[in-house]
Write a protein that holds these residues in place. Structure first.
Motif, PDB file in Angstrom:
ATOM      1  N   ARG A  43      21.347 -36.985 -56.766  1.00  0.00           N
ATOM      2  CA  ARG A  43      22.119 -36.140 -55.849  1.00  0.00           C
ATOM      3  C   ARG A  43      21.312 -34.907 -55.455  1.00  0.00           C
ATOM      4  O   ARG A  43      21.345 -34.459 -54.308  1.00  0.00           O
ATOM      5  CB  ARG A  43      23.440 -35.726 -56.495  1.00  0.00           C
ATOM      6  N   GLY A  44      20.581 -34.357 -56.425  1.00  0.00           N
ATOM      7  CA  GLY A  44      19.735 -33.204 -56.125  1.00  0.00           C
ATOM      8  C   GLY A  44      18.672 -33.546 -55.091  1.00  0.00           C
ATOM      9  O   GLY A  44      18.362 -32.737 -54.207  1.00  0.00           O
ATOM     10  N   VAL A  45      18.114 -34.754 -55.177  1.00  0.00           N
ATOM     11  CA  VAL A  45      17.123 -35.192 -54.192  1.00  0.00           C
ATOM     12  C   VAL A  45      17.775 -35.317 -52.816  1.00  0.00           C
ATOM     13  O   VAL A  45      17.212 -34.878 -51.799  1.00  0.00           O
ATOM     14  CB  VAL A  45      16.490 -36.533 -54.620  1.00  0.00           C
ATOM     15  N   TRP A  61      10.531 -35.216 -64.239  1.00  0.00           N
ATOM     16  CA  TRP A  61      10.206 -33.976 -64.942  1.00  0.00           C
ATOM     17  C   TRP A  61      11.450 -33.111 -65.113  1.00  0.00           C
ATOM     18  O   TRP A  61      11.696 -32.552 -66.178  1.00  0.00           O
ATOM     19  CB  TRP A  61       9.148 -33.194 -64.163  1.00  0.00           C
ATOM     20  N   VAL A  62      12.241 -33.010 -64.040  1.00  0.00           N
ATOM     21  CA  VAL A  62      13.414 -32.128 -64.051  1.00  0.00           C
ATOM     22  C   VAL A  62      14.546 -32.751 -64.863  1.00  0.00           C
ATOM     23  O   VAL A  62      15.173 -32.094 -65.698  1.00  0.00           O
ATOM     24  CB  VAL A  62      13.870 -31.828 -62.614  1.00  0.00           C
ATOM     25  N   SER A  89       4.199 -33.202 -56.367  1.00  0.00           N
ATOM     26  CA  SER A  89       5.333 -33.358 -57.292  1.00  0.00           C
ATOM     27  C   SER A  89       5.741 -32.022 -57.889  1.00  0.00           C
ATOM     28  O   SER A  89       6.928 -31.776 -58.133  1.00  0.00           O
ATOM     29  CB  SER A  89       4.978 -34.353 -58.396  1.00  0.00           C
ATOM     30  N   GLY A  90       4.752 -31.148 -58.127  1.00  0.00           N
ATOM     31  CA  GLY A  90       5.074 -29.814 -58.634  1.00  0.00           C
ATOM     32  C   GLY A  90       5.919 -29.019 -57.650  1.00  0.00           C
ATOM     33  O   GLY A  90       6.873 -28.328 -58.038  1.00  0.00           O
ATOM     34  N   LYS A  91       5.587 -29.127 -56.369  1.00  0.00           N
ATOM     35  CA  LYS A  91       6.371 -28.438 -55.341  1.00  0.00           C
ATOM     36  C   LYS A  91       7.790 -29.008 -55.267  1.00  0.00           C
ATOM     37  O   LYS A  91       8.765 -28.267 -55.121  1.00  0.00           O
ATOM     38  CB  LYS A  91       5.684 -28.563 -53.981  1.00  0.00           C
ATOM     39  N   LEU A 121      13.800 -28.925 -56.652  1.00  0.00           N
ATOM     40  CA  LEU A 121      14.908 -29.507 -57.417  1.00  0.00           C
ATOM     41  C   LEU A 121      15.427 -28.579 -58.508  1.00  0.00           C
ATOM     42  O   LEU A 121      16.307 -28.956 -59.279  1.00  0.00           O
ATOM     43  CB  LEU A 121      14.464 -30.833 -58.037  1.00  0.00           C
ATOM     44  N   GLY A 122      14.880 -27.369 -58.560  1.00  0.00           N
ATOM     45  CA  GLY A 122      15.367 -26.398 -59.535  1.00  0.00           C
ATOM     46  C   GLY A 122      14.675 -26.463 -60.873  1.00  0.00           C
ATOM     47  O   GLY A 122      15.137 -25.852 -61.850  1.00  0.00           O
ATOM     48  N   GLY A 123      13.555 -27.166 -60.939  1.00  0.00           N
ATOM     49  CA  GLY A 123      12.828 -27.286 -62.193  1.00  0.00           C
ATOM     50  C   GLY A 123      11.469 -26.626 -62.112  1.00  0.00           C
ATOM     51  O   GLY A 123      11.190 -25.802 -61.243  1.00  0.00           O
TER      52      GLY A 123
END
Length: 543
Positions: free
Chosen positions: A167-169, A251-252, A272-274, A279-281
């Motif tokens: 859902r976050g995605v 990761w998140v 992926s870091g960005k 995503l709040g992580g």
């Protein structure tokens, strides 16, 4: 198990790379991870094929950092920092091509583009192709004694455990597109979507544009392969994320704190870091390691078959020597071929012998100290089993079996070891017994087929005659060091015309052993036997 203050202090100041990595992670969580949670290390695996040396090195190196972190971040009472290691299998990925090393290829051909976890097992042993390869991964990791938790993407997607993250995605679909689209070619960008729906008609993982209808309930809209416009949920295993988005989501969702990856995934790590931040992580700490090269310095490729498999290494060397070879300088490329094995074996034992006499700071930089800690749950200092010795080097064993020939067997080798090793019984020297088997295999496949003994030059023949004369005067049990002194004296004698001792040693290797390199000749003579060595000299002089 607790760590001493001296060990913790040394670990927090060590320049050895596992401790440098652990120190960076410690700075991230100097006051422990929020909520007192354990620090999570992750390694990823794509189960479209069987595990290989790349899998081994990533799990090994991650475990080395994990064990270092347990010391670096230990509490004031010396208790290890709590950690976990997850081996994650991306088995929701679609199968893009049929591997070469599987049976029933037609079965896989019929199921291309479906998630690996929804394709029948061509080996006919498990419920899916992914389940088979996941089982092989666990067997592989268990074989080396790694401490890990296994997680399959299919379990997380299908059970709904990833639904909140998905859902976050969906809520951040446009922000993720803004990150990814500038990195893609125009043709790829035209169909790119962070989320890949699974076709209700074919079961394929689709690379099609996706419209987010309702992010909170997970509803998406897309055009299926047959042209039908489909509205369906992206949750509960009905969709799969693109690789770089999946990496970030994982990761998140899992709370990954540390993950390393190869140089070829540098761009993946950046993007992926960005996405993780969107995503709040937070991107995990991690190391970007260099890739293996073949003996020509070219990148190893599974399709080219120019690499070295785990099975091949363990045919000619040992698990410990492989770990030793992988340990140093992960940011430097390493050539991986059969020729590096003998030195890796001997260097492993040399470093192992040094551990008890080293100060703590030197132990932390000793590859073997780190490797033994993986196998030693007590965390003792130095690790249990350190300081063990090998009575005969692997290189010397190879010289012995090389002279004995391709038909030599284990009993024959041990009969010669009786000249050199006290209590020459395989049961008394199990590590040496393993290396006898490995040396026989290495000789059979690499040394014997290429061995050529040349005739000596005139000055070399004169020196060999002098060596034979001296050996005729010595006792059969003369110590190796005394025999080495004789060899040195002859090489230094100006009458034989050697510019340096290296030329004399090389002459012996090439005329007596059929190799351009070799052992300390005093050790070889003691092992092979004085009389047998005189026979070698006679054969060389007769050429």
């Amino acid at each position: 198990m607790t760590f001493s203050t001296d060990l913790i202090t040394a670990a927090r100041n060590s320049k050895a790379w596992p401790f440098q990595e652990a120190q960076r992670l410690f700075k991230r969580y100097r006051d422990c991870k929020p909520g007192g949670e354990t620090v999570l290390f992750e390694t990823g695996y794509g189960p479209s094929g069987l595990p290989h040396i790349g899998t081994f090195q990533e799990v090994l190196r991650t475990t080395l950092v994990r064990k270092a972190y347990e010391i670096v971040a230990a509490d004031e009472d010396g208790n290890p920092a709590p950690t976990r290691l997850v081996a994650f299998s991306d088995d929701m990925d679609g199968l893009r091509k049929v591997p070469d090393n599987v049976p029933n290829k037609a079965l896989l051909e019929e199921n291309l583009h479906k998630p690996l976890s929804r394709i029948p097992d061509p080996f006919e042993k498990y419920e899916s192709f992914a389940a088979h390869n996941n089982a092989m991964l666990r067997v592989f990791l268990d074989r080396f004694g790694f401490d890990y938790e296994f997680i399959a993407a299919s379990d997380k997607y299908n059970s709904g455990a990833f639904d909140d993250a998905l859902r976050g995605v969906l809520r951040n679909n446009q922000a993720i597109l803004d990150i990814m689209l500038p990195t893609l070619r125009a043709e790829r960008a035209a169909t790119y979507s962070p989320i890949m729906p699974i076709s209700p008609a074919t079961g394929h993982v689709l690379q099609v544009p996706v419209e987010v209808v309702d992010a909170d309930v997970g509803m998406i809209r897309f055009t299926d392969e047959d042209g039908a416009v489909i509205e369906q949920s992206a949750l509960g295993g009905m969709a799969k994320l693109q690789w770089k988005v999946d990496f970030a989501m994982r990761w998140v969702a899992l709370g990954v704190d540390y993950e390393m990856y190869g140089k070829d995934l540098t761009d993946t790590g950046i993007q992926s870091g960005k996405i993780a931040k969107v995503l709040g992580g937070r991107k995990p700490e991690g190391l970007i390691y260099e890739l293996f090269l073949d003996e020509k310095g070219e990148k190893i490729s599974k399709s080219k078959g120019n690499g070295l498999t785990i099975e091949e290494w363990l045919t000619y060397g040992t698990e410990e020597s492989l770990g030793f070879y992988i340990f140093p300088n992960p940011k430097s490329a390493k050539q991986l071929h059969s020729g590096v094995i003998p030195r890796a074996v001997d260097d492993y034992w040399q470093f192992r012998e040094r551990i008890p006499e080293q100060d703590i700071d030197k132990q932390l930089g000793n590859p073997v100290w780190n490797l033994l800690r993986i196998k030693d749950p007590s965390g003792s200092q130095p690790p249990v089993g350190s300081g063990d010795t090998l009575p005969v080097t692997y290189g010397l064993l190879l010289n012995l079996v090389g002279v004995l020939g391709a038909e030599a067997d284990k009993d024959q080798v041990w009969s010669y070891l009786g000249n050199y090793v006290e209590n020459a019984d395989p049961k008394a020297h199990p590590a040496l017994d393993v290396l006898v088997e490995r040396a026989l295999a290495y000789n059979r496949d690499f040394i014997a087929p290429t061995m050529v003994k040349r005739a000596p030059e005139a000055n070399e023949a004169a020196a060999l005659k002098a060596l034979d004369a001296r050996l005729a005067e010595v006792s059969a049990d003369m110590p190796a060091e005394d025999l080495q002194t004789i060899v040195y004296e002859i090489g230094k004698d100006e009458a034989f015309g050697f510019d340096n001792l290296r030329d004399w040693f090389k002459a012996q290797y090439e005329t007596l052993l059929g190799s351009s390199q070799g052992p300390r000749m005093g050790s070889f003579i003691a092992l092979y036997g004085v009389e047998n060595t005189r026979k070698l000299i006679a054969e060389a002089l007769a050429r």
